[in-house]
Structures are given as structure tokens and as C-alpha cells.
Design a protein around this motif. Structure first.
Motif, PDB file in Angstrom:
ATOM      1  N   VAL A 143       0.839  -1.205   0.000  1.00  0.00           N
ATOM      2  CA  VAL A 143       0.000   0.000   0.000  1.00  0.00           C
ATOM      3  C   VAL A 143       0.875   1.256   0.000  1.00  0.00           C
ATOM      4  N   ILE A 144       1.858   1.304   0.877  1.00  0.00           N
ATOM      5  CA  ILE A 144       2.723   2.490   0.969  1.00  0.00           C
ATOM      6  C   ILE A 144       3.454   2.733  -0.354  1.00  0.00           C
ATOM      7  N   LEU A 145       4.051   1.691  -0.902  1.00  0.00           N
ATOM      8  CA  LEU A 145       4.809   1.857  -2.140  1.00  0.00           C
ATOM      9  C   LEU A 145       3.893   2.056  -3.342  1.00  0.00           C
ATOM     10  N   GLY A 146       2.707   1.461  -3.311  1.00  0.00           N
ATOM     11  CA  GLY A 146       1.733   1.708  -4.374  1.00  0.00           C
ATOM     12  C   GLY A 146       1.257   3.148  -4.382  1.00  0.00           C
ATOM     13  N   VAL A 147       1.045   3.714  -3.207  1.00  0.00           N
ATOM     14  CA  VAL A 147       0.682   5.128  -3.115  1.00  0.00           C
ATOM     15  C   VAL A 147       1.831   5.994  -3.621  1.00  0.00           C
ATOM     16  N   ALA A 148       3.065   5.603  -3.313  1.00  0.00           N
ATOM     17  CA  ALA A 148       4.224   6.364  -3.798  1.00  0.00           C
ATOM     18  C   ALA A 148       4.275   6.354  -5.325  1.00  0.00           C
ATOM     19  N   VAL A 149       4.003   5.221  -5.938  1.00  0.00           N
ATOM     20  CA  VAL A 149       3.980   5.148  -7.401  1.00  0.00           C
ATOM     21  C   VAL A 149       2.847   6.004  -7.953  1.00  0.00           C
TER      22      VAL A 149
END
Length: 114
Positions: A49-55
Motif C-alpha cells: 500500500v505504501i509503495l503503491g501510493v508512492a507510485v
């Protein structure tokens, strides 16, 4: 002319932030769920979730402070979580030698002075 050069540098910086976020997301997605628990890191879903939001922020919302938060999350994953995941899952990879025999010294195998 100076402004166009600065704009090019910013575009390269934004591209680098996007690439880092995508690479970290792919590494997080390909790691096993049990490796996260064994490494005593947050759950796999948390990092996805965190890295998907960053992308998503890098692709959709060009706000620098949100992009910087995504870069920080990506860097934390790459330098802290990913090595711990590789260690617990036994992923040597990269051609490096892992482990070794009990007679190995710090500079290679000990051969008894032969």
C-alpha cells in the motif's frame, strides 16, 4: 536557457523518483509473505500500500512534498526491509558466496598453510 535546463533536471529527478518507487514496489510484491514476518518487518500488504501510493503520487499528483514522502518510503524499503527479507529467505543471488565451510577465514578458505 537556464530555466529550460533546470526544467530538464527536474524532469530527470521526477523520473528517478518514479523509477525508484516502481522498483521498490516490484521487490515488495515479489517477496514472500512469510519473509516479512520472519524478518520482523511490517506486513507485506502494508509495504504494498505504501509503495503503491508512492507510485501513484509520482504518476498522478505532481506535488513535490508527497513525492519526497514516497522517496523516503522507497529508500527505507530498499535499504532496511529488502536486505532483511533477502537474509531470512536465503536469497543470496547476485553471484555472491553465502555461508561457507567451518574452515573458512575472513579472506577465503583456510588450507592449513599448504
Amino acid at each position: 536557457m537556464l530555466l529550460s535546463g533546470f526544467g530538464t533536471i527536474l524532469q530527470l529527478l521526477y523520473l528517478a523518483m518514479l523509477v525508484l518507487a516502481v522498483v521498490a514496489f516490484v521487490f515488495a510484491a515479489t517477496a514472500r509473505e512469510d519473509a516479512y514476518r520472519a524478518a520482523d518487518k511490517k506486513k507485506k500488504s502494508f509495504w504494498l500500500v505504501i509503495l503503491g501510493v508512492a507510485v501513484a503520487v509520482n504518476l498522478l499528483i505532481p506535488l513535490l512534498f508527497l513525492q519526497l514522502a514516497g522517496v523516503v518510503a522507497s529508500i527505507v524499503f530498499m535499504v532496511d526491509v529488502r536486505p532483511a527479507l533477502k537474509e531470512v529467505s536465503g536469497g543470496g543471488g547476485g553471484g555472491g558466496r553465502r555461508g561457507g565451510s567451518s574452515s573458512d577465514g575472513p579472506y577465503g578458505p583456510y588450507n592449513g598453510g599448504r
